[in-house]
Design an enzyme around this catalytic site. Structure first.
Site, mmCIF file in Angstrom:
data_model
loop_
_atom_site.group_PDB
_atom_site.id
_atom_site.type_symbol
_atom_site.label_atom_id
_atom_site.label_comp_id
_atom_site.label_asym_id
_atom_site.label_seq_id
_atom_site.Cartn_x
_atom_site.Cartn_y
_atom_site.Cartn_z
ATOM 1 N N ARG A 161 95.088 19.967 86.053
ATOM 2 C CA ARG A 161 94.940 20.348 87.460
ATOM 3 C C ARG A 161 96.308 20.178 88.117
ATOM 4 N NH1 ARG A 161 90.569 16.919 86.087
ATOM 5 N NH2 ARG A 161 88.557 18.008 86.172
ATOM 6 N N LYS A 186 90.332 13.498 87.858
ATOM 7 C CA LYS A 186 89.073 13.675 88.577
ATOM 8 C C LYS A 186 87.988 12.892 87.845
ATOM 9 C CE LYS A 186 86.467 17.365 90.785
ATOM 10 N NZ LYS A 186 86.289 18.816 90.888
ATOM 11 N N HIS A 254 95.538 26.942 89.693
ATOM 12 C CA HIS A 254 94.265 26.627 89.060
ATOM 13 C C HIS A 254 93.869 27.741 88.086
ATOM 14 C CE1 HIS A 254 91.324 23.479 89.207
ATOM 15 N NE2 HIS A 254 90.319 24.330 89.225
ATOM 16 N N ARG A 257 95.013 27.044 84.676
ATOM 17 C CA ARG A 257 94.085 26.135 83.984
ATOM 18 C C ARG A 257 92.942 26.940 83.354
ATOM 19 N NH1 ARG A 257 91.881 20.777 84.009
ATOM 20 N NH2 ARG A 257 89.748 20.620 84.770
ATOM 21 N N HIS A 280 86.376 17.479 81.827
ATOM 22 C CA HIS A 280 85.079 17.758 82.446
ATOM 23 C C HIS A 280 84.042 16.751 81.976
ATOM 24 C CE1 HIS A 280 86.135 22.284 83.076
ATOM 25 N NE2 HIS A 280 86.534 21.534 84.079
ATOM 26 N N TYR A 289 83.749 27.469 83.329
ATOM 27 C CA TYR A 289 85.191 27.535 83.529
ATOM 28 C C TYR A 289 85.851 28.594 82.679
ATOM 29 C CZ TYR A 289 88.453 24.524 86.001
ATOM 30 O OH TYR A 289 89.312 24.005 86.917
#
Length: 308
Positions: A161, A186, A254, A257, A280, A289
């Site tokens: 990220r 995250k 993003h 990614r 994730h 994604y």
């Protein structure tokens, strides 16, 4: 005045109270009033369709089903943000009635529709190549361009990220192992992510070219005065480079990614491994994604399943 236009009268009273007591912005009051009158128009039209001649709406007769029917009709043509805003106006109106005259709100149990989660655009593999080759141009060997190449290579090579990239310190990069430690990403979990040779080379060149000497505990991605870059700065840099290289517009950091995840999957990586690299918590997020095509899945199935 009688009972005619009962809802319109109450809406006007609500708007006046909102303007006076809440000191709400004029736009907010105007939008709420317009949205509530649109709901009233729907109720009048619905009554006419059912064969009832109605020129007034008794607010006390409005039920949760009426509101749900209105939202369902809206969802056919309006954006979700519009539906959410209309529901907010309806909820606010009935809260006002609840507070002033003590009547329970029929909108209380109605939930707002979730936002559509649109995936950002991705670059095709040849576009990534073109972008990075453009950054390698011999006439463009300033510290800024060397840093920008390190940004692109690292984002694309690792799937980090942007917030994780700008948060990296030099101590987080193990050049011998070819790994980067993403600290408290995250979900507040550290993770190790592989870095490709081109990204490691680009980072080494940037380390040498940095106008302010690098420090072990210092930031990797900096401005030319040595301060840590912001995510907004990275977005601006990427946008300028993409436009200059003449590749797809509308790709955000993003999006790199997503490009990483999609290209990894397309070249045979399994979803579990991609999930680990992206950090994730849920495999379902990874599936969302990656821009997985049905044809790709069929091809993987054909190659891997023994009874085909």
């Amino acid at each position: 005045m009688g009972a005619r236009e009962m809802m319109e009268v109450e809406v006007e009273a609500f708007a006046a109270a909102l303007r006076k007591a809440s000191r709400a912005a004029d736009n907010t009051v105007t939008n709420y009033r317009r949205d509530l009158l649109a709901f009233r128009s729907f109720l009048l039209e619905r009554a006419a369709i059912l064969g009832k001649r109605v020129d007034e709406i008794d607010v006390a007769s409005i039920t949760a089903d009426h509101i749900r029917s209105y939202l369902a009709e809206l969802m056919k043509t309006a954006k979700r943000a519009t539906v959410q805003r209309r529901l907010s106006a309806i909820k606010a109106f009935f809260r006002y009635r609840e507070t002033t005259i003590g009547v329970a709100s029929p909108a209380r149990s109605i939930r707002s529709p979730k936002n559509e989660r649109r995936l950002p655009s991705i670059l095709q593999e040849d576009e990534v190549r073109r972008l990075l080759e453009f950054s390698l141009a011999p006439h463009d060997s300033t510290p800024a361009s060397i840093r920008d190449r390190a940004i692109f290579e690292t984002l694309y090579s690792s799937g980090l990220r942007v917030g994780e990239l700008v948060g990296l310190d030099w101590r987080d990069i193990d050049e011998e192992l070819g790994m980067v430690m993403v600290r408290a990403g995250k979900g507040n979990k550290d993770r190790l992510v592989p870095l490709g040779e081109p990204a490691l080379d680009a980072l080494k060149k940037w380390k040498t070219a940095m106008p302010i000497a690098w420090e072990h505990n210092g930031p990797v991605i900096t401005n030319l005065r040595g301060g840590r870059l912001t995510t907004r700065s990275v977005e601006t840099i990427l946008q300028k480079r993409i436009e200059a290289a003449g590749v797809s517009s509308g790709v955000t950091p993003h999006g790199l990614r997503h490009s990483f995840a999609t290209h990894m999957l397309g070249n045979g990586a399994d979803l579990r491994s991609i999930q680990e690299m992206l950090g994730h918590a849920s495999l379902a997020t990874t599936q969302r994604y990656t821009h997985v095509s049905v044809n790709h899945l069929k091809e993987v199935y054909r190659r891997a399943f023994p009874r085909v």
